[in-house]
Design a protein around this motif. Structure first.
Motif, PDB file in Angstrom:
ATOM      1  N   ALA A 282      45.113  17.055   2.507  1.00 47.40           N
ATOM      2  CA  ALA A 282      45.671  17.048   1.147  1.00 47.40           C
ATOM      3  C   ALA A 282      46.633  15.869   1.103  1.00 47.40           C
ATOM      4  O   ALA A 282      47.428  15.691   2.028  1.00 47.40           O
ATOM      5  CB  ALA A 282      46.406  18.353   0.862  1.00 47.40           C
ATOM      6  N   ALA A 283      46.557  15.055   0.065  1.00 51.00           N
ATOM      7  CA  ALA A 283      47.348  13.822   0.080  1.00 51.00           C
ATOM      8  C   ALA A 283      47.832  13.423  -1.306  1.00 51.00           C
ATOM      9  O   ALA A 283      47.258  13.826  -2.324  1.00 51.00           O
ATOM     10  CB  ALA A 283      46.520  12.690   0.687  1.00 51.00           C
ATOM     11  N   ALA A 284      48.888  12.627  -1.313  1.00 57.18           N
ATOM     12  CA  ALA A 284      49.371  11.991  -2.538  1.00 57.18           C
ATOM     13  C   ALA A 284      50.007  10.667  -2.153  1.00 57.18           C
ATOM     14  O   ALA A 284      50.598  10.552  -1.071  1.00 57.18           O
ATOM     15  CB  ALA A 284      50.394  12.879  -3.241  1.00 57.18           C
ATOM     16  N   ALA A 285      49.855   9.660  -3.032  1.00 57.59           N
ATOM     17  CA  ALA A 285      50.435   8.345  -2.747  1.00 57.59           C
ATOM     18  C   ALA A 285      51.938   8.370  -2.991  1.00 57.59           C
ATOM     19  O   ALA A 285      52.430   9.151  -3.809  1.00 57.59           O
ATOM     20  CB  ALA A 285      49.777   7.297  -3.645  1.00 57.59           C
ATOM     21  N   ARG A 286      52.660   7.536  -2.257  1.00 59.55           N
ATOM     22  CA  ARG A 286      54.100   7.364  -2.475  1.00 59.55           C
ATOM     23  C   ARG A 286      54.354   5.887  -2.741  1.00 59.55           C
ATOM     24  O   ARG A 286      53.765   5.042  -2.082  1.00 59.55           O
ATOM     25  CB  ARG A 286      54.890   7.749  -1.222  1.00 59.55           C
ATOM     26  CG  ARG A 286      54.808   9.182  -0.817  1.00 59.55           C
ATOM     27  CD  ARG A 286      55.425   9.324   0.569  1.00 59.55           C
ATOM     28  NE  ARG A 286      56.820   8.899   0.568  1.00 59.55           N
ATOM     29  CZ  ARG A 286      57.848   9.734   0.414  1.00 59.55           C
ATOM     30  NH1 ARG A 286      57.625  11.023   0.295  1.00 59.55           N
ATOM     31  NH2 ARG A 286      59.069   9.282   0.401  1.00 59.55           N
TER      32      ARG A 286
END
Ligand code: ADP
Ligand code: MG
Length: 429
Positions: free
Chosen positions: A70-74
């Motif tokens: 599970a991922a999200a950009a920063r």
């Protein structure tokens, strides 16, 4: 001792539940919801062992066991990660600090993060990655079992990083060529950031396989195609035996085999050992290439390098033989012949390449006694897993027999899974 040993089976698990769990883990860890979930599978290799780095072709396929990210950009250049398979909590690192050899500089409890951080690093090099991201990880691939949990992890991270990168017309994960590039980034990451020597087979299998098929991946040309063996329809299955043993802490043995091949290639005046054989390899070509080697090197047939070389050349011929089995008109005894080729591969890895171990030999022998048409060790060797080609009705009893043989020999308890050719890396949510 026999009769009371039950075989321990691994279950791929309920995928929807796993995706929910990894989303929850992400949200609990980072305090916001992920942008998506991606996954990539572990693999087994039907035939073609230790030849990817010699420019040969291998025949891997994806297994049902996968790693989910599970991922999200920063936007701030930080990489953060947490894994349900690691009990030491989260790891945090600026992408700018990711450099070759990173893993060796991380504290022991954080070395796993090298497999994650190396991927955006390799993609950034070609301007294709994210600038920062948060990752939460969960996996059903057994770790360190030779089924490539490392590639499952890095390939899932690669798909996430690709999808989360700044607006681009096309995602690498959406095309066959793009997936080759993602696999290359994963190989670079593992070779340069983790400093674990890998030839590309694992990453190709994880990103380029097709459900229900075996991938034929040519590591000299980079080309690949798939072969539908019709295994299940014919009433056969492939049992994976995880010996739950590793005899090598570091891959010095892998590196030394690789080095021997490079040196032999130099002495033969070829770029890679595959170049010493013609396009279509026959047993006569193997004999001829070995004869050429003896003449040029002055080495005898039983010297260490000669035996290493004989494994590589004969394994390249076995790959061709398996492709021929499934490309031509179906032949009634093709399964018997596949079994014989698997057996020959194991003997070659054990005697010529010397990468087997007592646990793998026991797994292979017990599988054969229990009705396998053929069996062989897979992966780097010195532990890890073996595969056995079995008639479907014998699968369960064979696993029990192998577990009994392990108990009798005083080995660790093996684990089993069914290697059904499964989906490659993908977006799950
Ligand atoms: P294999 O690829 O055969 O399973 P490797 O030694 O190549 O074995 O890779 C295993 C390593 O990959 C682990 O020690 C760990 O560092 C990393 N790894 C794999 N899966 C995970 C995971 N789910 N979470 C964290 N680290 C992982
Ligand atoms: Mg690995």
């Amino acid at each position: 001792m026999s009769g009371d040993t039950a075989a321990q089976w691994m279950e791929p698990g309920d995928e929807t539940q796993i995706v929910d769990r990894v989303v929850q883990e992400f949200t609990a860890q980072f305090g916001y919801a992920p942008a998506g979930v991606w996954s990539a599978p572990g693999r087994v290799n039907l035939i073609g062992e230790h030849i990817d780095y010699n420019g040969g072709a291998c025949m891997p396929f994806a297994i049902p066991e996968r790693t989910w990210v599970a991922a999200a950009a920063r936007p701030d250049g930080m990489l953060r990660g947490v894994s349900l398979q690691e009990s030491h909590g989260d790891v945090e690192l600026p992408l700018a600090q990711v450099q070759p050899g990173l893993t060796a500089r991380l504290p022991e409890s954080q070395t796993w993060f090298g497999y994650v951080a190396g991927v955006p690093w390799a993609l950034a090099d070609t301007g294709e990655g994210i600038t920062g991201a948060d990752f939460a990880i969960d996996s059903t691939v057994p770790i360190g079992a030779g089924l490539s949990s490392s590639a499952a992890l890095s390939c899932a991270v690669a798909l996430a990083s690709d999808a989360l990168a700044d607006a681009r017309w096309e995602r690498l994960g959406d095309t066959a060529e793009g997936r080759i590039r993602l696999a290359e980034a994963c190989v670079r990451s593992e070779n340069e950031i983790v400093r674990a020597s890998t030839g590309g087979l694992d990453q190709a299998a994880s990103l380029r396989s097709q459900e229900g098929a075996v991938l034929v991946c040519d590591f000299r040309s980079g080309e690949s195609f798939t072969v539908d063996m019709g295994l299940e329809a014919a009433g056969y299955g492939i049992l994976v035996i995880d010996t739950q043993t590793t005899h090598q802490l570091l891959d010095g043995q892998y590196a030394s085999r690789r080095q021997a091949c490079e040196t032999a290639a130099e002495r033969l005046g070829v770029q890679v050992l595959r170049d010493a054989l013609p396009e279509r390899v026959t047993p006569a070509d193997v004999d001829e290439a070995m004869g050429d080697w003896y003449r040029r090197s002055g080495e005898s047939a039983d010297s260490e390098t000669s035996r290493r070389l004989h494994h590589v050349f004969s394994e390249m011929e076995r790959v061709q033989a398996v492709i021929d089995l499934f490309e031509g008109t179906p032949d009634a005894d093709r399964w018997q012949r596949l079994g014989t080729i698997l057996d020959a591969s194991h003997a070659s890895l054990r005697d010529d390449y010397e990468v087997s171990c007592p646990e793998l030999d026991t797994a292979v022998d017990a599988a054969r006694s229990a009705g396998a048409l053929g069996a062989r060790m897979v992966g780097g060797g010195f532990g890890g897993s073996a595969i056995a080609l079995l008639p479907e009705p014998l699968m369960a009893t064979a696993a029990t027999r192998i577990a009994e043989a392990f108990a009798e020999a005083g080995f660790a308890e093996p684990r089993f899974l069914r290697a059904v050719p499964s989906q490659p890396g993908r977006r799950d949510r």
